[in-house]
Motif scaffolding. Sequence first.
Motif, mmCIF file in Angstrom:
data_model
loop_
_atom_site.group_PDB
_atom_site.id
_atom_site.type_symbol
_atom_site.label_atom_id
_atom_site.label_comp_id
_atom_site.label_asym_id
_atom_site.label_seq_id
_atom_site.Cartn_x
_atom_site.Cartn_y
_atom_site.Cartn_z
ATOM 1 N N UNK A 63 0.677 -1.061 0.021
ATOM 2 C CA UNK A 63 0.065 0.181 -0.054
ATOM 3 C C UNK A 63 0.758 1.277 0.124
ATOM 4 N N UNK A 64 2.055 1.250 -0.518
ATOM 5 C CA UNK A 64 3.160 2.269 -0.450
ATOM 6 C C UNK A 64 3.511 2.494 -1.777
ATOM 7 N N UNK A 65 3.988 3.667 -2.374
ATOM 8 C CA UNK A 65 4.434 4.121 -3.522
ATOM 9 C C UNK A 65 5.512 5.305 -3.443
ATOM 10 N N UNK A 66 6.269 5.389 -4.483
ATOM 11 C CA UNK A 66 7.154 6.430 -4.397
ATOM 12 C C UNK A 66 7.352 6.783 -5.679
ATOM 13 N N UNK A 67 7.366 8.175 -6.267
ATOM 14 C CA UNK A 67 7.488 8.445 -7.659
ATOM 15 C C UNK A 67 8.330 9.614 -7.744
ATOM 16 N N UNK A 68 9.176 9.561 -8.772
ATOM 17 C CA UNK A 68 9.923 10.630 -9.288
ATOM 18 C C UNK A 68 9.600 10.829 -10.745
ATOM 19 N N UNK A 69 9.055 12.226 -11.133
ATOM 20 C CA UNK A 69 8.180 12.168 -12.418
ATOM 21 C C UNK A 69 8.941 13.542 -12.981
ATOM 22 N N UNK A 70 8.593 13.760 -14.410
ATOM 23 C CA UNK A 70 8.887 15.130 -14.899
ATOM 24 C C UNK A 70 7.610 15.547 -15.407
ATOM 25 N N UNK A 71 7.019 16.550 -15.073
ATOM 26 C CA UNK A 71 5.662 16.878 -15.618
ATOM 27 C C UNK A 71 5.985 17.590 -16.985
ATOM 28 N N UNK A 72 4.979 17.415 -17.805
ATOM 29 C CA UNK A 72 4.883 18.169 -19.096
ATOM 30 C C UNK A 72 3.623 18.547 -19.669
ATOM 31 N N UNK A 73 3.282 19.192 -20.393
ATOM 32 C CA UNK A 73 1.982 19.392 -21.126
ATOM 33 C C UNK A 73 1.724 18.192 -22.001
ATOM 34 N N UNK A 74 0.618 17.925 -22.306
ATOM 35 C CA UNK A 74 0.378 16.771 -23.350
ATOM 36 C C UNK A 74 1.167 16.962 -24.598
ATOM 37 N N UNK A 138 8.472 5.259 7.416
ATOM 38 C CA UNK A 138 7.119 5.067 6.807
ATOM 39 C C UNK A 138 7.258 4.248 5.452
ATOM 40 N N UNK A 139 8.241 4.450 4.659
ATOM 41 C CA UNK A 139 8.265 3.694 3.335
ATOM 42 C C UNK A 139 9.669 3.317 3.062
ATOM 43 N N UNK A 140 10.093 2.479 4.009
ATOM 44 C CA UNK A 140 11.184 1.635 3.848
ATOM 45 C C UNK A 140 11.493 0.731 2.812
ATOM 46 N N UNK A 141 10.736 0.146 2.241
ATOM 47 C CA UNK A 141 10.876 -0.866 1.113
ATOM 48 C C UNK A 141 10.919 0.157 -0.263
ATOM 49 N N UNK A 142 10.032 1.088 -0.530
ATOM 50 C CA UNK A 142 9.890 1.717 -1.652
ATOM 51 C C UNK A 142 11.281 2.864 -1.587
ATOM 52 N N UNK A 143 12.014 3.262 -0.429
ATOM 53 C CA UNK A 143 13.041 3.993 -0.510
ATOM 54 C C UNK A 143 14.318 3.219 -0.322
ATOM 55 N N UNK A 144 14.258 1.974 -0.486
ATOM 56 C CA UNK A 144 15.543 1.185 -0.503
ATOM 57 C C UNK A 144 16.421 1.739 -1.419
ATOM 58 N N UNK A 145 17.712 1.859 -0.737
ATOM 59 C CA UNK A 145 18.849 2.313 -1.588
ATOM 60 C C UNK A 145 18.972 3.754 -1.370
ATOM 61 N N UNK A 146 18.049 4.543 -0.871
ATOM 62 C CA UNK A 146 18.061 5.907 -0.597
ATOM 63 C C UNK A 146 18.326 6.113 1.011
ATOM 64 N N UNK A 147 17.889 5.520 1.937
ATOM 65 C CA UNK A 147 18.070 5.377 3.114
ATOM 66 C C UNK A 147 19.200 4.732 3.741
ATOM 67 N N UNK A 148 19.769 5.282 4.810
ATOM 68 C CA UNK A 148 20.865 4.723 5.233
ATOM 69 C C UNK A 148 20.184 3.258 6.015
#
Length: 150
Positions: A63-74, A138-148
């Motif tokens: 039930x957890x998600x993490x996103x890195x996105x680049x917004x743009x117009x259609x 709170x988000x340990x699995x989806x942040x794996x590799x970012x957190x110590x």
Amino acid sequence: MRRWAVAMATMILPTLGFAQNWHEPARGTAERAQLMNAIRPVVEWQLGRPVEFVVRQLRASGDHAFAMLAPQRPGGGAIHVAATPMVRYFGEDASYFEEVGGLDVIAFLIREGDQWAVVDHSIGATDVWFAREPYCSAFPVVLHGYCPLK
């Protein structure tokens, strides 16, 4: 001897929390569409409508998600920062986003029932603000590799 050590490491390391237990929802899946549809109105509030995303990274686990996105117009159109609600109405400094931060979006989502909800996000961050508490707990699995590692 080396094969034995490698075999043992592949069995033991996942139990120590080093394994990647998240997945990237594939293009065209309902899960990916639900995640993008949850993020879109939050970002459109600040950048104006309509917005679509180029996914740089999308991780989901349970039930957890993490996103890195680049917004743009259609269709890949540029977003003109000076014309966005965050600059025109909310007083943000357009030059920061144009010269320093860009418009990349980082978002944390939690699934509640059958819907995803954004619980925190940023636009134009210039640091890895999420690689700390409370996000790492709170988000340990989806942040794996970012957190110590703990």
